[in-house]
Design a protein around this motif. Structure first.
Motif, PDB file in Angstrom:
ATOM      1  N   CYS A 227      -6.824   0.662   0.740  1.00 45.45           N
ATOM      2  CA  CYS A 227      -7.732   0.254  -0.345  1.00 45.45           C
ATOM      3  C   CYS A 227      -8.961  -0.477   0.198  1.00 45.45           C
ATOM      4  O   CYS A 227      -9.924  -0.686  -0.532  1.00 45.45           O
TER       5      CYS A 227
ATOM      6  N   CYS B 186      -2.452   3.586  -2.768  1.00 45.54           N
ATOM      7  CA  CYS B 186      -1.741   2.896  -1.692  1.00 45.54           C
ATOM      8  C   CYS B 186      -0.579   2.115  -2.291  1.00 45.54           C
ATOM      9  O   CYS B 186      -0.392   2.119  -3.504  1.00 45.54           O
TER      10      CYS B 186
ATOM     11  N   ILE C  94      -4.125  -6.336  -0.489  1.00 47.30           N
ATOM     12  CA  ILE C  94      -5.016  -5.334   0.112  1.00 47.30           C
ATOM     13  C   ILE C  94      -4.377  -4.738   1.356  1.00 47.30           C
ATOM     14  O   ILE C  94      -3.487  -5.345   1.950  1.00 47.30           O
ATOM     15  N   CYS C  95      -4.821  -3.537   1.711  1.00 47.09           N
ATOM     16  CA  CYS C  95      -4.325  -2.888   2.917  1.00 47.09           C
ATOM     17  C   CYS C  95      -5.441  -2.000   3.468  1.00 47.09           C
ATOM     18  O   CYS C  95      -6.468  -1.823   2.815  1.00 47.09           O
TER      19      CYS C  95
ATOM     20  N   LYS D  71      -0.920   0.282  -6.583  1.00 46.16           N
ATOM     21  CA  LYS D  71      -2.266   0.789  -6.844  1.00 46.16           C
ATOM     22  C   LYS D  71      -2.305   2.318  -6.877  1.00 46.16           C
ATOM     23  O   LYS D  71      -1.305   2.993  -6.656  1.00 46.16           O
TER      24      LYS D  71
ATOM     25  N   CYS E 221      -0.101  -1.174  -2.258  1.00 48.16           N
ATOM     26  CA  CYS E 221      -0.390  -2.564  -2.638  1.00 48.16           C
ATOM     27  C   CYS E 221      -0.013  -2.800  -4.105  1.00 48.16           C
ATOM     28  O   CYS E 221      -0.127  -1.897  -4.920  1.00 48.16           O
TER      29      CYS E 221
END
Ligand code: ADP
Ligand code: ZN
Ligand code: MG
Length: 481
Positions: free
Chosen positions: A43, A25, A39-40, A22, A27
């Motif tokens: 984000c 990040c 997701i993390c 992304k 991901c």
């Protein structure tokens, strides 16, 4: 009647950049995974996390900018654009500010001869293209709404086109050209159904000769080339009818109902929303060096515009023909092989945009799955050029046999006895028999009824089972009558 009014269209395209991760990040940037698995904390906008800019996304934006001859800004900034929406977990979107990484430039497209003074290519200005992050995705059900944040933070390039398109056809051509450029640069997968390439269309209509633009309507989220054209045609008609009735459209945002084939109001455009933009404090200014720029320039593939220019210059084709032939790389390469083998680019183009395209449309697949090799098509074209067979026989009998896998052109011609009768003696014998069989027509023709000549030629062709060389038939008839 359409000439009393002029249409103005400008498109805004959101292209998802095909980076592996992304925008800010690590991901994965991937479509179709189980909801909320990519997701993390970054984000998701958890407090205390910090974004890190994806350098590949920047390279891709630069490649686009270079391809459209834009000015690449050596220094730009990211901003926070605040709004409150369930699929925007941070409460703001990170986007670029007043200066975008890509400013200006233009895209070459096929003009619409119906609204231009001549045929061929035209340049459409690009206002700017900036980097930003995508939001998540909401799905609304009867009693609840669901949100999937896998898409939140996916890198986007927003490409704002200048209001220089003059018809829905030109908007369609622009979108096609942009799509082709992004996929050729390999920076967007171009999948419209999956939302990788999305379009908002702005349209207004003004009386011809008036300088000020008419009231603009924006049609949101058009996810196919066809819908863009349909929605714009509908809007242009609606605006024109309003103007003719002495009224004016309202500035608003509309959606396109694909089932009903009509546009519908989504919301009125109130005064510009206050997004409370301010510079993103967690990201340094984006700086691009000349070396970086040159490295990217050197690694760029042949661009669609250069590809087309090579086709018009080296093979004497029109802009339209070059456009059609180069839509697909394999199709274009096939054209070049055939044209070189038979040394007749014009006929090769005619065959490919005619018989071969038709066969691909009917059967599905592409030039490779069609199963007619470049060598075979080149040989067939040469047989026509050498008058071994006439064009009609080549199209009606030999080409279908090639498609059916009956072997090469020479084999088919021999097996089916399709060679054109060019031997004057043999043709003369056929002509004689036809003239003897139709004495009344012959004498009427001699008396001046010239229409009967066509009839006699037809009879000769019929007697010769379509294989006689029409040129020789005419020569013999000239002599005999
Ligand atoms: P906004 O800030 O509302 O997005 P922009 O000035 O950025 O407005 O323009 C958005 C898009 O609308 C651009 O693609 C531009 O080409 C197009 N556009 C602007 N004015 C008109 C008009 N009068 N008719 C059609 N399209 C227009
Ligand atoms: Zn993440
Ligand atoms: Mg805008």
């Amino acid at each position: 009647m359409h000439s009393d009014y002029e249409t103005i269209i400008g498109l805004e395209v959101h292209a998802q950049l095909s980076t592996r991760s992304k925008m800010f990040c690590a991901c994965a940037n991937k479509y179709g995974a189980e909801p909320n698995t990519l997701i993390c904390p970054i984000c998701l906008g958890m407090p205390g996390t910090l974004p890190t800019l994806n350098a590949r996304a920047v390279d891709m934006a630069i490649a686009f900018g270079l391809a459209v001859n834009a000015v690449i800004q050596k220094k730009s900034r990211f901003y926070r654009k605040q709004y409150f929406y369930p699929d925007l977990p941070k409460g703001y979107q990170i986007t670029q500010g007043p200066v975008a990484v890509v400013e200006g430039g233009s895209l070459e497209i096929l003009g619409d001869p119906a609204v231009r003074s001549s045929e061929g290519n035209i340049q459409i200005g690009i206002e700017r293209a900036h980097l930003e992050e995508d939001s998540g995705k909401s799905t609304h059900e009867a009693k609840r709404s669901l949100v999937d944040l896998n898409r939140a933070g996916v890198p986007l390039l927003e490409i704002v086109g200048r209001p220089e398109l003059r018809s829905p056809t030109e908007a369609y051509n622009y979108l096609k050209a942009l799509h082709r450029l992004l996929t050729a640069l390999d920076i967007c997968d171009g999948n419209m159904e999956e939302g990788s390439f999305r379009c908002d269309a702005n349209v207004s209509v003004r009386p011809k000769g008036q300088e000020a633009f008419g009231v603009r309507v924006e049609i949101k989220n058009l996810n196919s080339f066809r819908y863009v054209r349909q929605a714009l045609e509908y809007e242009v008609k609606r605006h024109t009818e309003l103007l003719k009735a002495g009224s004016t459209p309202i500035q608003e945002t509309r959606g396109w109902d694909t089932d009903k084939g009509e546009s519908r109001i989504q919301r009125e455009k109130a005064e510009a929303m206050d997004y409370r933009y301010f510079p993103e404090p967690d990201l340094p200014p984006l700086e691009i060096s000349q070396t970086e720029l040159e490295t990217i320039r050197l690694s760029m593939p042949e661009l669609p515009s250069a590809h087309k220019k090579r086709f018009t210059d080296s093979y004497g084709l029109t802009d339209y023909e070059a456009e059609m032939l180069t839509q697909d790389r394999a199709f274009a390469d096939y054209f070049e092989s055939v044209a070189k083998l038979c040394n007749n680019p014009k006929q090769t183009c005619n065959w490919m945009l005619g018989e071969l395209s038709r066969a691909i449309n009917e059967r599905g697949g592409n030039i490779k799955t069609l199963g007619v090799s470049a060598e075979y098509l080149a040989e067939l074209i040469s047989h026509v050029d050498n008058k071994t067979v006439n064009l009609n026989t080549a199209k009606e009998a030999i080409f279908p046999a090639l498609l059916a896998g009956e072997g090469g052109p020479r084999e088919v011609i021999e097996k089916r006895g399709l060679a054109q009768i060019s031997d004057t003696g043999a043709v003369e014998a056929i002509v004689d028999s036809v003239l003897t069989a139709h004495p009344t027509q012959v004498s009427e023709l001699r008396a001046g009824n010239t229409k009967l000549r066509g009839f006699l030629v037809g009879q000769v062709m019929k007697a010769g089972k379509g294989k006689v060389n029409p040129q020789i038939v005419n020569e013999i008839l000239d002599r005999k009558l």
